[in-house]
Motif scaffolding. Structure first.
Motif, PDB file in Angstrom:
ATOM      1  N   SER B 142       2.111   0.222  -1.015  1.00  0.00           N
ATOM      2  CA  SER B 142       3.384   0.042  -0.318  1.00  0.00           C
ATOM      3  C   SER B 142       3.497  -1.410   0.149  1.00  0.00           C
ATOM      4  N   GLY B 143       4.683  -1.794   0.609  1.00  0.00           N
ATOM      5  CA  GLY B 143       4.894  -3.166   1.070  1.00  0.00           C
ATOM      6  C   GLY B 143       3.928  -3.550   2.184  1.00  0.00           C
ATOM      7  N   LEU B 171       9.394  -4.887   5.854  1.00  0.00           N
ATOM      8  CA  LEU B 171       8.726  -3.603   6.144  1.00  0.00           C
ATOM      9  C   LEU B 171       9.565  -2.697   7.039  1.00  0.00           C
ATOM     10  N   ASP B 172       9.287  -1.403   6.931  1.00  0.00           N
ATOM     11  CA  ASP B 172       9.958  -0.436   7.816  1.00  0.00           C
ATOM     12  C   ASP B 172       9.458  -0.620   9.247  1.00  0.00           C
TER      13      ASP B 172
END
Ligand SMILES: Nc1ncnc2c1ncn2[C@@H]1O[C@H](COP(=O)(O)OP(=O)(O)O)[C@@H](O)[C@H]1O
Ligand SMILES: [Mg+2]
Lengths: 274, 255
Positions: B142-143, B171-172
């Motif tokens: 993931s990022g 990013l979240d």
């Protein structure tokens, strides 16, 4: 009913649809050949499958009485040698010059315009020059393949190198890498799959140049044979030769694709997950 | 003598003046957050500290000596994107950091040297919480995990300065909070001097021990490119007290 663009054929249908066009073409040929031969049994344009298979038997599985050789295999070996040698050298030149050009601004300034111009020279136009300088034997034919395909591969490799994000190159430097190590550990592995793809795309051109060179001056080779028997309108030899060249071209393309998948799995997974 | 000294630095690209009159001195162990409008030159200053861009005028010196004018192992970097190698696994990505300097010819270690590098790499991978993904390729991460990987790479070189260019921008929010914990922890443990560009003012205040706000002081409506941005606020935050972010943000916004 789904939109046409959203309908995916099942596995069975996919295979079926792949085979159908081939069957149709063979059936069409068969009936056309039958019709012509019924009218004139000496017709040479569309030989029957029996005539073709006896030609294959004659060329590939019968010893030549004079030389004791099998012409078909001799031709195949000669052509394969030329094209494999030519395309390998082209790939090596393309990789090395493309890599250096893409990575080193100093070299690029000097070489890049030259490569662009060189890639625009029509290779067939300088074939006579090649025959004059390299003689009529192997070297001239291999050179034609190299001159015809290398510039395109160089340009492609150069642009692939330049498309590697600058961030990666800077990151490598902050990890202490020299220009050399950036080249072999960061850039090279990333453009190898691109090189194989470029070589696959230039195979068509390589075959074109090979057959053209063989047609003009050779003593053996698939292209040489086709143009030789043309004088006798020997379609029963020409057709299987053309089919064989296609099979060889396909086999080369297929093995390059497999090679890329086996050697660079990360690349193909990454492309698939995009 | 300060650790990093920025002496009257100006930067322009052609006709466009990007930065001007930067005079700043930084002590070792500071965590500097750089905030300001998009396109005002934050990344440009970061790149000058990194060495991938050169100041048009003025000088930056590190420990009294002029900065080396190209990126080197003293200054680590994490970009928002593309700072890991896509053709290497997590382990290889981190190991290569040491292999670059241990093997000048091949950039690869073998035998006991390799074992040593591998052990060190594993400890940094563990420190950023990537052990479960150690054999994965970046495109499988993931990022947030990719950014952790980029940080682990940089830490391998024990850099004096760590530069972060909007490292968490993509990013979240939940993952961003995890990353804040990680980077704060790394900063404290390694006595790093960190420069972080962020477009999130709140993040800047939360993480930084000092915040620089970039803005143009001079304006010429006829020639908007004629003047560059400066550091209009240089706020040293007391790390023991949580700063009154709302008040500070307002104070900046007013100008
Ligand atoms: N290599 C370059 N050549 C010309 N202009 C550039 C270059 N890099 C950045 N700029 C310009 O400099 C200005 C500042 O860019 P940057 O430092 O990336 O801003 P930010 O504060 O958003 O990080 C922008 O207007 C950008 O267009
Ligand atoms: Mg920026």
């Amino acid at each position: 009913m789904k939109r046409l663009m959203n309908i995916e054929p099942s596995r069975f249908w996919r295979t079926f649809l792949t085979i159908v066009p081939f069957i149709v073409i063979i059936a069409l040929y068969w009936s056309a050949s039958d019709a012509r031969l019924a009218e004139n049994p000496n017709d040479k344009l569309l030989p029957s499958f029996t005539q073709i298979s006896s030609a294959i038997d004659r060329m590939a599985f019968t010893e030549n009485k004079r030389t004791g050789e099998y012409l078909f295999w001799q031709d195949s070996a000669a052509s394969l040698y030329r094209i494999l040698l030519g395309i390998t050298i082209s790939a090596a030149i393309g990789l090395i010059i493309g890599l250096i050009n893409g990575l080193l601004p100093g070299v690029r300034a000097g070489l890049s315009p030259l490569v662009t111009i060189a890639s625009l020279v029509p290779p067939m136009a300088i074939l006579p020059i090649l025959f004059i300088t390299f003689g009529l034997d192997e070297l001239a034919k291999v050179m034609l393949i190299i001159i015809g395909t290398a510039p395109v591969i160089i340009r492609d490799m150069q642009s692939q190198v330049m498309q590697i994000p600058k961030e990666q190159l800077i990151k490598a430097q902050t990890l202490g890498a020299s220009t050399w190590l950036v080249t072999i550990r960061v850039v090279l592995p990333q453009i190898m799959p691109k090189l194989l793809a470029a070589v696959r795309l230039s195979l068509g051109a390589a075959w074109l140049f090979l057959i053209a060179a063989e047609a003009i001056a050779a003593q053996e080779g698939l292209g040489y044979r086709i143009f030789l028997v043309r004088r006798y309108m020997a379609m029963d030899v020409i057709l299987p030769y053309v089919a064989w060249i296609t099979v060889l071209a396909f086999a080369m393309d297929f093995s390059l694709k497999k090679m890329s998948q086996v050697c660079f799995p990360w690349y193909h997974h990454q492309e698939a997950s995009k | 003598m300060s650790f990093l000294q920025i002496n009257n630095v100006w930067k322009s690209y052609g006709q466009a003046q990007i930065l001007e009159r930067l005079n700043l001195s930084i002590d070792q162990g500071e965590f500097i957050s750089m905030v300001g409008a998009s396109g005002c030159g934050k990344s440009t200053l970061l790149k000058m500290i990194l060495g991938s861009e050169v100041a048009t005028k003025g000088e930056i010196s590190l420990e009294g000596k002029p900065l080396v004018a190209e990126p080197d192992a003293e200054r680590g970097i994490v970009f928002q994107k593309y700072s890991v190698f896509p053709h290497m696994t997590v382990l290889q990505n981190v190991m290569v950091a040491d292999e670059f300097t241990k093997s000048f010819l091949l950039g690869r270690c073998f035998g006991s040297a390799r074992k040593q590098v591998k052990q060190k790499a594993e400890s940094f991978i563990d420190a950023v919480g990537l052990t479960p993904a150690i054999n994965k390729y970046p495109h499988q991460l993931s990022g947030g995990m990719q950014q952790r990987l980029a940080i682990a790479q940089a830490l391998m070189k024990a850099p004096k300065i760590l530069l972060l260019d909007e490292p968490f921008g993509a990013l979240d929010p939940g993952i961003r909070a995890d990353m804040h914990v990680l980077i704060r922890d790394i900063w404290k443990k390694n006595n790093l001097t960190i420069f972080m560009v962020t477009h999130d003012i709140k993040e800047g205040f939360e993480l930084g021990s000092r915040v620089w706000v970039f803005d143009k002081v001079r304006h010429d409506p006829q020639a908007p490119m004629a003047y560059g941005a400066q550091v209009t606020y240089d706020l040293k935050l007391d790390t023991d007290k949580t700063p009154d972010i709302a008040a500070l943000t307002q104070k900046i916004a007013v100008n």
